[in-house]
Design an enzyme around this catalytic site. Sequence first.
Site, PDB file in Angstrom:
ATOM      1  N   LYS A 264     -12.773  42.889 -26.774  1.00  0.00           N
ATOM      2  CA  LYS A 264     -11.637  42.507 -25.936  1.00  0.00           C
ATOM      3  C   LYS A 264     -11.557  43.497 -24.766  1.00  0.00           C
ATOM      4  O   LYS A 264     -11.539  44.721 -24.980  1.00  0.00           O
ATOM      5  CB  LYS A 264     -10.366  42.565 -26.789  1.00  0.00           C
ATOM      6  CG  LYS A 264      -9.241  41.675 -26.303  1.00  0.00           C
ATOM      7  CD  LYS A 264      -8.133  41.640 -27.352  1.00  0.00           C
ATOM      8  CE  LYS A 264      -6.993  40.760 -26.956  1.00  0.00           C
ATOM      9  NZ  LYS A 264      -5.877  40.823 -27.899  1.00  0.00           N
TER      10      LYS A 264
HETATM   11  O1  G3P Z   1      -2.765  39.826 -28.546  1.00  0.00           O
HETATM   12  C1  G3P Z   1      -2.257  39.569 -27.304  1.00  0.00           C
HETATM   13  C2  G3P Z   1      -0.912  38.863 -27.266  1.00  0.00           C
HETATM   14  O2  G3P Z   1      -0.893  37.783 -28.128  1.00  0.00           O
HETATM   15  C3  G3P Z   1       0.270  39.775 -27.361  1.00  0.00           C
HETATM   16  O3  G3P Z   1       1.462  39.073 -27.529  1.00  0.00           O
HETATM   17  O4  G3P Z   1       3.829  39.083 -28.169  1.00  0.00           O
HETATM   18  O5  G3P Z   1       2.771  41.221 -27.425  1.00  0.00           O
HETATM   19  O6  G3P Z   1       3.251  39.412 -25.794  1.00  0.00           O
HETATM   20  P1  G3P Z   1       2.909  39.740 -27.210  1.00  0.00           P
END
Ligand code: G3P
Length: 217
Positions: free
Chosen positions: A83
Amino acid sequence: MKFFIDSADIDEIKKANGMGLVDGVTTNPTLIKKAGRDHQQTIEEISSIIDGPISVETLGQTCDEMLAEADTYLTWGDNIVIKIVMTPEGMKAVKELKKRNVKTNVTLVFSPLQALIAAKAGATYISPFLGRLDDIGHDGLTIIDQIRTIFDNYAYDTQILAASIRHPMHILSAAQIGADVATIPASTLLRLFDHPLTANGIDSFLSDAKQWLHAKA
Ligand code: G3P
């Protein structure tokens, strides 16, 4: 549509996998912090449980640093996806990893042009963050729709991985638009099963069945 679990919590991942719904896992530094365990051990354990791709995020700022981290992460399992953040150095790393046949997931994508750049670099996945766009008053789903159109226009095989999912409607809309993957928090995945009419129907069927079961006895 493929479902990935957006988590580094082993119990959550095992539970979701037990329901037969997990095609892969995405992690990030925040999720690793939340899990509270050693990074390498956590990823190795996830990799041994899940057959599908496991995204592991690089922390370096330069292409060389990212490539060095990728070399390490690739020893943690045979299904590791690297990633990489959406920066010029990141896209250099994606291009180099593509040459080496290493799968990549470009993260922190917030615009269709960032997605186009990542596809041109050869990313396997791009992760547009739906929830974080909605949080600042933008429309995350419109971005996904625009990315779908661009990728279809030019037949890019980069997969759209809808990320930062906050609720079931995000998944429904992303599926209608044609996102290839949704990476979902375990709690949101469980909510996909819910419908009050299903719960009511189960209650009334069981109550009716009790009556004829008792009559038979
Ligand atoms: O893994 C990346 C993403 O899904 C993070 O989500 O909830 O931290 O905005 P969030």
